[in-house]
Design an enzyme around this catalytic site. Structure first.
Site, PDB file in Angstrom:
ATOM      1  N   GLY A 123       0.862  -1.191   0.000  1.00  0.00           N
ATOM      2  CA  GLY A 123       0.000   0.000   0.000  1.00  0.00           C
ATOM      3  C   GLY A 123       0.890   1.230   0.000  1.00  0.00           C
ATOM      4  O   GLY A 123       0.534   2.281   0.536  1.00  0.00           O
ATOM      5  N   TYR A 126     -15.085   1.066   9.074  1.00  0.00           N
ATOM      6  CA  TYR A 126     -13.631   1.290   9.173  1.00  0.00           C
ATOM      7  C   TYR A 126     -13.172   1.126  10.624  1.00  0.00           C
ATOM      8  O   TYR A 126     -12.205   0.407  10.905  1.00  0.00           O
ATOM      9  CB  TYR A 126     -13.341   2.700   8.661  1.00  0.00           C
ATOM     10  CG  TYR A 126     -11.904   3.164   8.757  1.00  0.00           C
ATOM     11  CD1 TYR A 126     -10.900   2.568   8.012  1.00  0.00           C
ATOM     12  CD2 TYR A 126     -11.559   4.256   9.571  1.00  0.00           C
ATOM     13  CE1 TYR A 126      -9.586   3.031   8.084  1.00  0.00           C
ATOM     14  CE2 TYR A 126     -10.257   4.722   9.639  1.00  0.00           C
ATOM     15  CZ  TYR A 126      -9.267   4.102   8.898  1.00  0.00           C
ATOM     16  OH  TYR A 126      -7.982   4.565   8.971  1.00  0.00           O
TER      17      TYR A 126
HETATM   18  P1  NAD Z   1      -4.256   5.608   1.173  1.00  0.00           P
HETATM   19  O1  NAD Z   1      -5.660   5.313   0.786  1.00  0.00           O
HETATM   20  O2  NAD Z   1      -3.680   6.937   0.827  1.00  0.00           O
HETATM   21  O3  NAD Z   1      -3.286   4.495   0.582  1.00  0.00           O
HETATM   22  C1  NAD Z   1      -3.597   3.140   0.606  1.00  0.00           C
HETATM   23  C2  NAD Z   1      -2.804   2.480  -0.501  1.00  0.00           C
HETATM   24  O4  NAD Z   1      -3.136   1.085  -0.488  1.00  0.00           O
HETATM   25  C3  NAD Z   1      -3.143   2.997  -1.899  1.00  0.00           C
HETATM   26  O5  NAD Z   1      -1.973   3.360  -2.582  1.00  0.00           O
HETATM   27  C4  NAD Z   1      -3.846   1.836  -2.567  1.00  0.00           C
HETATM   28  O6  NAD Z   1      -3.591   1.742  -3.959  1.00  0.00           O
HETATM   29  C5  NAD Z   1      -3.248   0.657  -1.819  1.00  0.00           C
HETATM   30  N1  NAD Z   1      -4.110  -0.535  -1.893  1.00  0.00           N
HETATM   31  C6  NAD Z   1      -5.452  -0.589  -1.858  1.00  0.00           C
HETATM   32  N2  NAD Z   1      -5.875  -1.845  -2.000  1.00  0.00           N
HETATM   33  C7  NAD Z   1      -4.760  -2.612  -2.123  1.00  0.00           C
HETATM   34  C8  NAD Z   1      -4.551  -3.985  -2.322  1.00  0.00           C
HETATM   35  N3  NAD Z   1      -5.582  -4.839  -2.459  1.00  0.00           N
HETATM   36  N4  NAD Z   1      -3.285  -4.447  -2.388  1.00  0.00           N
HETATM   37  C9  NAD Z   1      -2.235  -3.572  -2.284  1.00  0.00           C
HETATM   38  N5  NAD Z   1      -2.385  -2.250  -2.134  1.00  0.00           N
HETATM   39  C10 NAD Z   1      -3.634  -1.774  -2.054  1.00  0.00           C
HETATM   40  O7  NAD Z   1      -4.146   5.343   2.747  1.00  0.00           O
HETATM   41  P2  NAD Z   1      -3.128   5.999   3.782  1.00  0.00           P
HETATM   42  O8  NAD Z   1      -3.718   7.284   4.230  1.00  0.00           O
HETATM   43  O9  NAD Z   1      -1.771   5.958   3.253  1.00  0.00           O
HETATM   44  O10 NAD Z   1      -3.316   4.982   5.001  1.00  0.00           O
HETATM   45  C11 NAD Z   1      -2.507   3.842   5.138  1.00  0.00           C
HETATM   46  C12 NAD Z   1      -2.951   3.094   6.382  1.00  0.00           C
HETATM   47  O11 NAD Z   1      -2.901   3.980   7.529  1.00  0.00           O
HETATM   48  C13 NAD Z   1      -4.383   2.569   6.336  1.00  0.00           C
HETATM   49  O12 NAD Z   1      -4.446   1.346   7.016  1.00  0.00           O
HETATM   50  C14 NAD Z   1      -5.158   3.610   7.114  1.00  0.00           C
HETATM   51  O13 NAD Z   1      -6.301   3.050   7.708  1.00  0.00           O
HETATM   52  C15 NAD Z   1      -4.167   4.022   8.171  1.00  0.00           C
HETATM   53  N6  NAD Z   1      -4.435   5.345   8.701  1.00  0.00           N
HETATM   54  C16 NAD Z   1      -4.318   6.444   7.912  1.00  0.00           C
HETATM   55  C17 NAD Z   1      -4.611   7.698   8.432  1.00  0.00           C
HETATM   56  C18 NAD Z   1      -4.485   8.946   7.609  1.00  0.00           C
HETATM   57  O14 NAD Z   1      -4.907  10.026   8.063  1.00  0.00           O
HETATM   58  N7  NAD Z   1      -3.925   8.874   6.406  1.00  0.00           N
HETATM   59  C19 NAD Z   1      -5.043   7.822   9.769  1.00  0.00           C
HETATM   60  C20 NAD Z   1      -5.203   6.660  10.523  1.00  0.00           C
HETATM   61  C21 NAD Z   1      -4.877   5.433   9.993  1.00  0.00           C
HETATM   62  C1  AKB Z   2      -9.848   8.809   8.133  1.00  0.00           C
HETATM   63  O1  AKB Z   2     -10.322   9.957   8.264  1.00  0.00           O
HETATM   64  O2  AKB Z   2     -10.485   7.821   7.774  1.00  0.00           O
HETATM   65  C2  AKB Z   2      -8.391   8.613   8.489  1.00  0.00           C
HETATM   66  C3  AKB Z   2      -8.255   8.156   9.904  1.00  0.00           C
HETATM   67  C4  AKB Z   2      -8.254   9.153  10.993  1.00  0.00           C
HETATM   68  O3  AKB Z   2      -8.182   6.979  10.150  1.00  0.00           O
HETATM   69  N1  AKB Z   2      -7.675   9.812   8.235  1.00  0.00           N
END
Ligand code: NAD
Ligand code: AKB
Length: 323
Positions: A8, A142
């Site tokens: 990812g 989620y």
């Molecule tokens: P994002 O949506 O920007 O990136 C996710 C990536 O995963 C994408 O590039 C997508 O192409 C890839 N992906 C989707 N399905 C896939 C699959 N089947 N196989 C391989 N790759 C796949 O998400 P992010 O913001 O980078 O978040 C990453 C992780 O961190 C997630 O688990 C999210 O829940 C967690 N998270 C993010 C935030 C935030 O604010 N960004 C906050 C809390 C938790």
């Molecule tokens: C979302 O808004 O879904 C994420 C998170 C806080 O997990 N940025």
């Protein structure tokens, strides 16, 4: 020597995490993996693999043959996108985690990083300075998937000794790639609009306080947690991480201190999600166990975002997760 796989890697966190891990372990030792056939430009500094986390056999073969020591599993659907497709969100957010946990249980991976979220909390959780241990009744698919994931991580550690580490990230704010469909995305989107048009319509109401964090702090926390001695990691579900708490109104005021800017409010379905999440988070456990310290406050984060955000990234896209 570590050999690292980030699954990812093309998303908001992966883009910056891969860059930092490559600086630490060497470009050739950090493989970025995502769904696209072609390596995205920003990951081109090192090896790239097309990998679908839902293809369990292909992932197993790739990891076993590649002899990876560490796996960072980032692939997931975020809160807003997940509400639109709950069945698939549950499948993606859970199945991939089991594939990686099982590989570690069988001895093919030494360390796992899997991110949780403030979404594990719900409307019955105390909203201010939410403690590490408290009521957790998430109301989004989620949040339910993240809470279940946390329980499984802890189970695999207790039962099989799997060295899995996790952070409950707040909403993350960065300029290198666009966010992937979350409720906190407004706090990134706002900067593109501020620079392009000097105004923004927020999909959350003016007084909706949420915990947020500048990406550099989040990446530093992640690497610090993964580097910490095993005996220091007392929590194997997921660590609270607080960051900075602010409302859309406060963020707008911090932007308006630097450039002419106005904001309007048109809450949509994401308001209900935001209302179910904490306003602020207590991260004392992370401070105590592995030395966590925040660097970016609200104005410092605003200044760096205004300096670096390139509006063309958002406005030249034909479609975006940000509505
Ligand atoms: P994002 O949506 O920007 O990136 C996710 C990536 O995963 C994408 O590039 C997508 O192409 C890839 N992906 C989707 N399905 C896939 C699959 N089947 N196989 C391989 N790759 C796949 O998400 P992010 O913001 O980078 O978040 C990453 C992780 O961190 C997630 O688990 C999210 O829940 C967690 N998270 C993010 C935030 C935030 O604010 N960004 C906050 C809390 C938790
Ligand atoms: C979302 O808004 O879904 C994420 C998170 C806080 O997990 N940025």
């Amino acid at each position: 020597m570590k050999k690292v796989l980030v699954i990812g890697a093309g998303g908001q966190i992966g883009t910056e995490l891969v860059f930092n891990l490559r600086a630490k372990y060497g470009n050739e030792n950090v493989v970025a993996a995502d769904l696209s056939e072609k390596c995205p430009d920003h990951l081109a500094g090192g090896p790239y693999a097309k990998l679908d986390i839902l293809n369990r056999e292909a992932v197993r073969e790739y990891i076993i043959n590649g002899a990876f020591s560490d796996v960072y599993l980032l692939a997931a659907l975020l809160s807003a996108t997940a509400e639109k497709n709950p069945d698939f969100a549950w499948k993606l957010n859970m199945e991939g985690l089991f594939t990686i946990l099982d590989l570690a249980k069988e001895g093919y991976i030494k360390q796992i990083f899997w991110p949780s979220s403030i979404a594990v909390f719900g409307p019955t959780t105390p909203g201010d300075h939410t403690p590490q241990y408290t009521v957790m009744e998430p109301t989004t698919v989620y949040g339910i998937s993240k809470q279940a994931g946390e329980r499984w991580c802890e189970y695999y550690f207790n039962k099989y000794g799997v060295d899995v580490r996790s952070i409950r990230y707040p909403g993350l704010i960065s300029y290198t790639s666009l966010p992937g469909g979350g409720t906190t995305d407004y706090a990134v989107d706002i900067f593109y609009h501020a620079k392009q048009t000097g105004s923004y319509t927020s999909f959350l109401s003016e007084d909706t306080a949420l915990p947020m964090m500048y990406m550099e702090d989040a990446i530093r926390a992640t690497i610090q947690l993964m580097d910490a001695p095993k005996e220091n990691i007392k929590i194997r579900s997921s660590y609270n991480l607080g960051g900075i708490s602010f409302t859309p109104k406060q963020l707008a005021a911090a932007i308006a201190k630097r450039i002419p800017f106005s904001i309007e409010y048109a809450p949509d379905f994401r308001q209900a999600i935001a209302d179910s999440w904490p306003n602020s988070i207590d991260d004392t456990a992370a401070q105590k166990d592995w030395g966590w310290e925040l660097e970016y406050d609200l104005q410092k984060m605003v200044d760096v975002m205004l300096e670096h955000v390139e509006p063309s990234k958002l406005f030249n896209k034909s479609s975006t997760s940000i509505s």
